[in-house]
Scaffold this active site. Structure first.
Site, PDB file in Angstrom:
ATOM      1  N   GLY A 159      32.186   5.582 109.591  1.00  0.00           N
ATOM      2  CA  GLY A 159      31.033   4.778 109.190  1.00  0.00           C
ATOM      3  C   GLY A 159      29.905   5.559 108.562  1.00  0.00           C
TER       4      GLY A 159
ATOM      5  N   ARG B   5      24.405  24.527 118.265  1.00  0.00           N
ATOM      6  CA  ARG B   5      24.907  23.198 117.905  1.00  0.00           C
ATOM      7  C   ARG B   5      26.122  22.922 118.773  1.00  0.00           C
ATOM      8  NH1 ARG B   5      25.020  18.759 116.448  1.00  0.00           N
ATOM      9  NH2 ARG B   5      24.750  17.807 114.382  1.00  0.00           N
ATOM     10  N   LYS B   6      26.727  21.758 118.579  1.00  0.00           N
ATOM     11  CA  LYS B   6      27.927  21.436 119.350  1.00  0.00           C
ATOM     12  C   LYS B   6      29.023  22.494 119.132  1.00  0.00           C
ATOM     13  CE  LYS B   6      28.659  17.633 116.765  1.00  0.00           C
ATOM     14  NZ  LYS B   6      29.329  16.443 116.254  1.00  0.00           N
TER      15      LYS B   6
ATOM     16  N   CYS C 166      33.225  11.465 112.703  1.00  0.00           N
ATOM     17  CA  CYS C 166      33.777  11.454 114.068  1.00  0.00           C
ATOM     18  C   CYS C 166      35.237  11.007 114.057  1.00  0.00           C
ATOM     19  CB  CYS C 166      32.969  10.516 114.950  1.00  0.00           C
ATOM     20  SG  CYS C 166      31.229  10.912 114.956  1.00  0.00           S
ATOM     21  N   GLY C 167      35.603  10.161 113.107  1.00  0.00           N
ATOM     22  CA  GLY C 167      36.988   9.688 113.007  1.00  0.00           C
ATOM     23  C   GLY C 167      37.841  10.593 112.132  1.00  0.00           C
TER      24      GLY C 167
ATOM     25  N   ARG D 267      30.409   9.844 127.285  1.00  0.00           N
ATOM     26  CA  ARG D 267      31.708  10.449 126.990  1.00  0.00           C
ATOM     27  C   ARG D 267      32.138  11.259 128.210  1.00  0.00           C
ATOM     28  NH1 ARG D 267      30.911  13.541 121.819  1.00  0.00           N
ATOM     29  NH2 ARG D 267      30.823  11.490 120.862  1.00  0.00           N
TER      30      ARG D 267
HETATM   31  C1  HEM Z   1      24.177  13.521 114.425  1.00  0.00           C
HETATM   32  C2  HEM Z   1      25.017  12.733 115.062  1.00  0.00           C
HETATM   33  C3  HEM Z   1      26.508  12.870 115.067  1.00  0.00           C
HETATM   34  C4  HEM Z   1      27.286  13.747 114.397  1.00  0.00           C
HETATM   35  C5  HEM Z   1      26.873  14.846 113.447  1.00  0.00           C
HETATM   36  C6  HEM Z   1      28.618  13.469 114.791  1.00  0.00           C
HETATM   37  C7  HEM Z   1      29.709  14.147 114.329  1.00  0.00           C
HETATM   38  C8  HEM Z   1      30.904  14.154 114.934  1.00  0.00           C
HETATM   39  C9  HEM Z   1      32.004  14.946 114.574  1.00  0.00           C
HETATM   40  C10 HEM Z   1      32.039  15.894 113.399  1.00  0.00           C
HETATM   41  C11 HEM Z   1      32.993  14.698 115.461  1.00  0.00           C
HETATM   42  C12 HEM Z   1      34.329  15.328 115.609  1.00  0.00           C
HETATM   43  C13 HEM Z   1      35.251  15.430 114.554  1.00  0.00           C
HETATM   44  C14 HEM Z   1      36.022  16.700 114.834  1.00  0.00           C
HETATM   45  O1  HEM Z   1      36.984  16.633 115.620  1.00  0.00           O
HETATM   46  O2  HEM Z   1      35.648  17.765 114.335  1.00  0.00           O
HETATM   47  C15 HEM Z   1      32.515  13.737 116.354  1.00  0.00           C
HETATM   48  C16 HEM Z   1      33.201  13.214 117.371  1.00  0.00           C
HETATM   49  C17 HEM Z   1      32.907  11.998 117.896  1.00  0.00           C
HETATM   50  N1  HEM Z   1      31.725  11.288 117.724  1.00  0.00           N
HETATM   51 FE1  HEM Z   1      30.214  11.859 116.702  1.00  0.00          FE
HETATM   52  N2  HEM Z   1      28.646  12.446 115.664  1.00  0.00           N
HETATM   53  C18 HEM Z   1      27.374  12.042 115.856  1.00  0.00           C
HETATM   54  C19 HEM Z   1      26.961  11.001 116.630  1.00  0.00           C
HETATM   55  C20 HEM Z   1      27.804  10.136 117.227  1.00  0.00           C
HETATM   56  C21 HEM Z   1      27.415   8.913 117.823  1.00  0.00           C
HETATM   57  C22 HEM Z   1      25.999   8.368 117.860  1.00  0.00           C
HETATM   58  C23 HEM Z   1      28.547   8.347 118.316  1.00  0.00           C
HETATM   59  C24 HEM Z   1      28.776   7.037 119.002  1.00  0.00           C
HETATM   60  C25 HEM Z   1      27.874   6.238 119.495  1.00  0.00           C
HETATM   61  C26 HEM Z   1      29.609   9.261 118.042  1.00  0.00           C
HETATM   62  C27 HEM Z   1      30.925   9.072 118.378  1.00  0.00           C
HETATM   63  C28 HEM Z   1      31.858  10.083 118.330  1.00  0.00           C
HETATM   64  C29 HEM Z   1      33.170  10.036 118.948  1.00  0.00           C
HETATM   65  C30 HEM Z   1      33.737   8.879 119.736  1.00  0.00           C
HETATM   66  C31 HEM Z   1      33.800  11.259 118.686  1.00  0.00           C
HETATM   67  C32 HEM Z   1      35.130  11.773 119.210  1.00  0.00           C
HETATM   68  C33 HEM Z   1      34.499  12.644 120.275  1.00  0.00           C
HETATM   69  C34 HEM Z   1      35.141  13.319 121.392  1.00  0.00           C
HETATM   70  O3  HEM Z   1      36.255  13.013 121.775  1.00  0.00           O
HETATM   71  O4  HEM Z   1      34.487  14.257 121.964  1.00  0.00           O
HETATM   72  N3  HEM Z   1      29.124  10.322 117.373  1.00  0.00           N
HETATM   73  N4  HEM Z   1      31.235  13.412 116.028  1.00  0.00           N
HETATM   74  S1  SF4 Z   2      30.664   7.315 114.997  1.00  0.00           S
HETATM   75 FE1  SF4 Z   2      30.292   9.211 113.859  1.00  0.00          FE
HETATM   76  S2  SF4 Z   2      31.238   8.922 111.809  1.00  0.00           S
HETATM   77 FE2  SF4 Z   2      31.104   6.955 112.811  1.00  0.00          FE
HETATM   78  S3  SF4 Z   2      29.249   6.139 112.011  1.00  0.00           S
HETATM   79 FE3  SF4 Z   2      28.698   7.145 113.959  1.00  0.00          FE
HETATM   80  S4  SF4 Z   2      28.133   9.239 113.487  1.00  0.00           S
HETATM   81 FE4  SF4 Z   2      29.118   8.335 111.681  1.00  0.00          FE
END
Ligand code: HEM
Ligand code: SF4
Length: 538
Positions: free
Chosen positions: A438, A181-182, A443-444, A72
């Protein structure tokens, strides 16, 4: 390796495993190890504890865990220039199988990278002032902003210098590279809440206050928002923050999170849990204790919510100049298309491109006499449309099983085809925001959608089948998360089911009434009854 910090929580026996990993070696130290060792010695040489730390370099293993990574890249405030865009496109072409995703927090994401490529990618990014560092990990992530900052007729202040100050202050700052955390920051002076204040850990929104007879434009400060399985809306503190106080206040809030945030359970570590326990009043007191006195709240300048959408050609603050809001279906494009965007930005605009939290893009500063030619460009007519069809235009999707290790179901391609199907089946003249995710991590951003679809599995006689739980009525206008209906729809039924649900709304709504408002007016029980009747006749 930099000197190790003596954090005051180091001796706490209740720390989780990831906390111990972070104490043993700071996440940021992995960058040096990647450059000097792993990128030379290959995937097999990566130590498992460092694999967790890869996130601090902005890199994550993708699914299946066979040696490929996603990366990213931070796009501070969602504004990049054409030179940066070309470098991003070349990285995707050379190393990332031609894939570029615009994310829900205005970042850009690559897939399919090997560890051997990372050192070169870091260098290429740095050569144009970009970075992937701390785009993932327990640290301050991409700083979200208004992609129209500086040209927006609906902003009360140009936030670009503030985004830059925040980015400079936090990026690679070892005082804040070990948070519980994040940590997500957003700052925008757009009166339509372009940067989704309520779902960030820390957010600044436009406000004004008369101080000693003088009207000051500044910000209100929100803390403790976030989605995931336990979503929280941020709470507004009773403070008014002058523009020159933004970095100080951000440092204070982040320090509180670092020092008082919870480090026992990963699922209970985000700032939102501390804010929920302390409440806004105590949080404010602790903040003032750290940063000194702040003015109390002024007049809130937020008026409604634009959803993060900017489609079409619009006048800017600057007379005679226009911006163009373009649709990128589910945020995915290829390298050649990104190069085309860079060309459009150079030929028609001032070379800058905006990334939107709706996974879309925009081109800034087009002179009036160039607008018609811009509109006639083949890629604008055929691909990045100015006026997309309703469902394709308002669909957001996370990564899903294609690349994400946590995903239960496939999402991105599915959301794209679902939107096309709905556009073919139902005609609707108002936006209807559908977000697909998913797994519960969201994340979406499923919770803020008119209709939020969350992946699940159901047992059928034919075996496990992918399905979606349906949530309705989310918005940040009068902020509330959508609510779950009693309906788990298998994927083969999803299109027809939604087409019927949306048709019932269309027949019943008031003129131009948005879906979330409709849900609000008629009530969840009525929507559930609609669902039940659709399922009965199915
Ligand atoms: C424990 C693992 C993860 C958690 C808890 C998590 C959770 C989240 C959350 C809550 C958001 C943002 C929603 C908001 O705006 O508040 C986010 C953003 C995102 N996550 Fe995850 N996610 C995880 C792992 C992943 C993984 C493995 C991928 C893809 C391979 C991924 C792809 C994304 C993307 C594309 C975004 C938008 C991020 C950005 O622009 O910075 N996430 N994630
Ligand atoms: S990208 Fe985020 S919401 Fe989508 S399946 Fe992965 S961890 Fe879950």
């Amino acid at each position: 390796m930099a000197e190790r910090k003596q954090w005051k929580w180091a001796d706490d026996p209740s720390l989780n495993k990831m906390e111990l990993t972070k104490l043993e070696k700071d996440g940021l130290d992995v960058i040096e190890t990647i450059v000097n060792t792993y990128s030379k010695e290959g995937f097999q040489s990566i130590e498992s504890s460092d694999m967790d730390r890869f996130k601090w370099a902005g890199v994550y293993q993708q699914r299946p865990k066979d040696g490929h990574f996603m990366m990213r890249v931070r796009i501070p405030g969602g504004i990049l220039n054409s030179e940066q865009a070309r470098v991003l496109a070349k990285i995707a072409e050379d190393y990332g199988r031609d894939l570029v995703d615009v994310t829900t927090r205005q970042a850009v994401q690559f897939h399919w990278l090997t560890v051997e490529s990372l050192a070169d990618i870091f260098e290429r990014l740095a050569s144009v002032g970009l970075s992937s560092f701390e785009a993932c990990g327990d640290c301050p992530r991409t700083i979200m902003g208004n992609p129209l900052a500086g040209i927006d007729p609906h902003e009360v202040l140009d936030t670009r210098p503030l985004v830059n100050q925040l980015e400079k202050f936090f990026l690679l700052n070892r005082e804040f590279s070990n948070l519980p955390r994040k940590y997500k920051i957003s700052i925008s002076a757009n009166i339509h809440n372009a940067a989704h204040a309520q779902i960030n850990d820390l957010a600044f929104t436009p406000a004004k206050k008369t101080i000693e007879g003088e009207e000051v434009i500044g910000f209100h400060v929100w803390v403790g928002g976030g989605l995931s399985a336990k979503p929280h809306l941020a709470k507004k503190l009773d403070v008014f923050c002058r523009p020159e106080e933004v970095v100080k206040v951000a440092e204070g809030v982040t320090t509180l999170f670092r020092d008082f945030g919870y480090r026992q359970k990963r699922t209970h570590a985000r700032l939102k849990f501390l804010v929920a326990d302390w409440g806004a009043e105590k949080f404010k007191e602790e903040l003032i204790h750290l940063v000194g006195e702040l003015e109390t709240q002024g007049e809130d300048l937020l008026k409604g919510w634009n959803g993060g959408y900017f489609y079409g050609i619009h006048e800017q603050q600057q007379k005679g100049l226009y911006y163009a809001g373009l649709s990128v279906p589910v945020g995915r494009m290829n390298a050649g298309e990104l190069v085309e965007l860079a060309r459009l930005a150079d030929e028609y605009g001032d070379g800058t491109i905006g990334t939107c939290n709706t996974q879309n893009v925009l081109i800034r500063n087009i002179p009036q006499d160039r607008v018609a030619a811009f509109q006639a460009e083949p890629i604008i007519v055929n691909r990045f449309k100015l006026k997309p069809n309703t469902f394709v235009g308002y669909a957001v999707s996370c990564t899903g099983t294609e690349y994400c290790n946590l995903a239960i179901v496939e999402t991105k391609e599915r959301m794209r085809s679902l939107a096309l199907y709905l556009d073919d089946t139902v005609t609707l003249d108002t936006p209807l925001r559908i977000h697909m995710i998913g797994c519960p991590n969201s994340c979406g951003q499923r919770q803020i959608a008119d209709i939020g679809l969350q992946g699940a599995l159901v047992k059928t006689p034919a075996g496990m089948v992918e399905a979606f739980d349906i949530h309705v009525g989310g918005t940040l206008e009068e902020a509330q998360f959508n609510r779950k209906l009693n309906a788990r729809i298998t994927v083969d039924m999803l299109g027809p089911f939604l087409a019927q649900l949306i048709t019932l709304y269309k027949e019943d709504r008031l003129d131009g009434e948005q879906y979330w408002r409709y849900v609000e007016r008629v009530g969840l029980e009525k929507i559930q009854a609609q669902v039940d009747s659709i399922l009965q006749t199915a």
